[in-house]
Design a protein around this motif. Sequence first.
Motif, PDB file in Angstrom:
ATOM      1  N   THR A 107      27.233  44.330  50.325  1.00  0.00           N
ATOM      2  CA  THR A 107      28.050  43.126  50.090  1.00  0.00           C
ATOM      3  C   THR A 107      29.412  43.269  50.762  1.00  0.00           C
ATOM      4  OG1 THR A 107      26.910  42.797  47.993  1.00  0.00           O
ATOM      5  CG2 THR A 107      29.008  41.666  48.254  1.00  0.00           C
ATOM      6  N   LEU A 108      30.032  44.427  50.574  1.00  0.00           N
ATOM      7  CA  LEU A 108      31.349  44.662  51.184  1.00  0.00           C
ATOM      8  C   LEU A 108      31.254  44.650  52.709  1.00  0.00           C
ATOM      9  CD1 LEU A 108      32.595  47.484  48.789  1.00  0.00           C
ATOM     10  CD2 LEU A 108      33.690  45.255  49.104  1.00  0.00           C
ATOM     11  N   ALA A 109      30.208  45.278  53.237  1.00  0.00           N
ATOM     12  CA  ALA A 109      30.063  45.343  54.698  1.00  0.00           C
ATOM     13  C   ALA A 109      29.874  43.953  55.290  1.00  0.00           C
ATOM     14  CB  ALA A 109      28.885  46.251  55.062  1.00  0.00           C
ATOM     15  N   ALA A 110      29.312  43.039  54.503  1.00  0.00           N
ATOM     16  CA  ALA A 110      29.108  41.670  54.991  1.00  0.00           C
ATOM     17  C   ALA A 110      30.356  40.812  54.772  1.00  0.00           C
ATOM     18  CB  ALA A 110      27.904  41.050  54.289  1.00  0.00           C
ATOM     19  N   GLY A 111      31.412  41.404  54.213  1.00  0.00           N
ATOM     20  CA  GLY A 111      32.673  40.668  54.057  1.00  0.00           C
ATOM     21  C   GLY A 111      32.728  39.808  52.805  1.00  0.00           C
ATOM     22  N   MET A 112      31.852  40.076  51.841  1.00  0.00           N
ATOM     23  CA  MET A 112      31.888  39.321  50.577  1.00  0.00           C
ATOM     24  C   MET A 112      32.455  40.212  49.465  1.00  0.00           C
ATOM     25  SD  MET A 112      28.203  37.394  50.804  1.00  0.00           S
ATOM     26  CE  MET A 112      27.330  38.945  50.994  1.00  0.00           C
ATOM     27  N   VAL A 113      32.615  39.612  48.296  1.00  0.00           N
ATOM     28  CA  VAL A 113      33.221  40.328  47.170  1.00  0.00           C
ATOM     29  C   VAL A 113      32.156  40.630  46.117  1.00  0.00           C
ATOM     30  CG1 VAL A 113      34.990  40.209  45.366  1.00  0.00           C
ATOM     31  CG2 VAL A 113      35.383  39.071  47.571  1.00  0.00           C
ATOM     32  N   PRO A 114      31.795  41.890  45.940  1.00  0.00           N
ATOM     33  CA  PRO A 114      30.827  42.201  44.881  1.00  0.00           C
ATOM     34  C   PRO A 114      31.485  42.147  43.503  1.00  0.00           C
ATOM     35  CG  PRO A 114      31.415  44.200  46.099  1.00  0.00           C
ATOM     36  CD  PRO A 114      32.191  43.069  46.721  1.00  0.00           C
ATOM     37  N   VAL A 115      30.710  41.716  42.523  1.00  0.00           N
ATOM     38  CA  VAL A 115      31.180  41.669  41.131  1.00  0.00           C
ATOM     39  C   VAL A 115      30.283  42.637  40.362  1.00  0.00           C
ATOM     40  CG1 VAL A 115      31.558  40.200  39.113  1.00  0.00           C
ATOM     41  CG2 VAL A 115      31.817  39.239  41.428  1.00  0.00           C
ATOM     42  N   LEU A 116      30.777  43.845  40.155  1.00  0.00           N
ATOM     43  CA  LEU A 116      29.965  44.860  39.479  1.00  0.00           C
ATOM     44  C   LEU A 116      30.010  44.619  37.970  1.00  0.00           C
ATOM     45  CD1 LEU A 116      28.279  47.504  39.613  1.00  0.00           C
ATOM     46  CD2 LEU A 116      30.443  48.740  39.297  1.00  0.00           C
ATOM     47  N   CYS A 117      28.835  44.382  37.377  1.00  0.00           N
ATOM     48  CA  CYS A 117      28.767  44.100  35.945  1.00  0.00           C
ATOM     49  C   CYS A 117      28.464  45.390  35.190  1.00  0.00           C
ATOM     50  CB  CYS A 117      27.674  43.074  35.663  1.00  0.00           C
ATOM     51  SG  CYS A 117      27.876  41.542  36.580  1.00  0.00           S
ATOM     52  N   VAL A 118      29.246  45.640  34.165  1.00  0.00           N
ATOM     53  CA  VAL A 118      29.047  46.829  33.336  1.00  0.00           C
ATOM     54  C   VAL A 118      29.093  46.413  31.866  1.00  0.00           C
ATOM     55  CG1 VAL A 118      30.115  48.345  35.064  1.00  0.00           C
ATOM     56  CG2 VAL A 118      31.534  47.403  33.227  1.00  0.00           C
ATOM     57  N   GLY A 119      28.547  47.253  31.015  1.00  0.00           N
ATOM     58  CA  GLY A 119      28.614  46.936  29.585  1.00  0.00           C
ATOM     59  C   GLY A 119      27.586  47.724  28.807  1.00  0.00           C
ATOM     60  N   GLU A 120      27.885  47.947  27.535  1.00  0.00           N
ATOM     61  CA  GLU A 120      27.038  48.768  26.680  1.00  0.00           C
ATOM     62  C   GLU A 120      26.123  47.904  25.814  1.00  0.00           C
ATOM     63  OE1 GLU A 120      30.042  47.879  26.029  1.00  0.00           O
ATOM     64  OE2 GLU A 120      30.208  47.438  23.901  1.00  0.00           O
ATOM     65  N   THR A 121      25.010  48.472  25.411  1.00  0.00           N
ATOM     66  CA  THR A 121      24.123  47.786  24.469  1.00  0.00           C
ATOM     67  C   THR A 121      24.683  47.962  23.048  1.00  0.00           C
ATOM     68  OG1 THR A 121      22.795  49.762  24.097  1.00  0.00           O
ATOM     69  CG2 THR A 121      22.075  48.306  25.879  1.00  0.00           C
ATOM     70  N   LEU A 122      24.103  47.239  22.119  1.00  0.00           N
ATOM     71  CA  LEU A 122      24.555  47.347  20.727  1.00  0.00           C
ATOM     72  C   LEU A 122      24.337  48.772  20.208  1.00  0.00           C
ATOM     73  CD1 LEU A 122      25.720  45.874  18.342  1.00  0.00           C
ATOM     74  CD2 LEU A 122      23.405  45.226  17.658  1.00  0.00           C
TER      75      LEU A 122
END
Length: 248
Positions: free
Chosen positions: A116-131
């Motif tokens: 994504t970065l190499a193509a000049g776009m902005v990646p949105v990395l999603c993170v988060g924990e389960t219950l």
Amino acid sequence: MAGKLIIGNWKMNTRAGTAQALVQSLLADPVCNQPWVAVAAPAVYLAPLAGSLNQHALQLGAQDVSAFAKDGAFTGEVSAAMLQDIGCRYVLVGHSERRQYFAETNPALLAKMNNTLAAGMVPVLCVGETLEQREQGGYLDVIFQQLSILGEVGDGEYVIAYEPVWAIGTGKVASLEQIAEIHTAIKTWCLQNAKPSANIRVLYGGSVKAENAESILMTENVDGALVGGASLDAGSFRMICQAAGKLI
Ligand code: PGA
């Protein structure tokens, strides 16, 4: 960084007609037709929507991208170069639904970030924990492990979205204290481990709605929101954008 970023994640919803109608109502509304607002539409609708968004401020995002960088025999895949070609600016990477249903893990997510970065776009990395991970208490380690790929990504702008899995589509929202704790921990981790040049925005996601948007967006270290269900309704999404617009 001043200003909030609002990204609507439509997931596997809409049809050609309803997708177009939704975008047209956002385009007609100066509250939503802003450069800091984006919609992540299903892959098949991206090209026609990009045509409608042409010359407008509203931005377009994809919900996923191939881990393969170069064109080739990868049936069913959509590359970063293709998404860039039709006018996408953002790409969601590692949404918890991708991790859960498609077994996406760090090596593939690192490749997706870099493509994504190499193509000049902005990646949105999603993170988060389960219950379960939250209840066991090791949730910060889970998030740091998911963030660890940032130590290896190439140069460029990227965004992180903190989305507790237990708050996605459930109507349960993390408390403002919980949100502030994690967002501050993510920013501190990034200062210590990510590239110093990276100007990192951290969005909150998980049952963001018209009613709770303003208080979430005003929370410490929250730079915007990733909105699922409420982004499918132009009226609700408008109120979220309006709350964000007031904070610029
Ligand atoms: P939700 O989804 O707003 O419907 O909880 C958020 C997301 O999964 O990005």
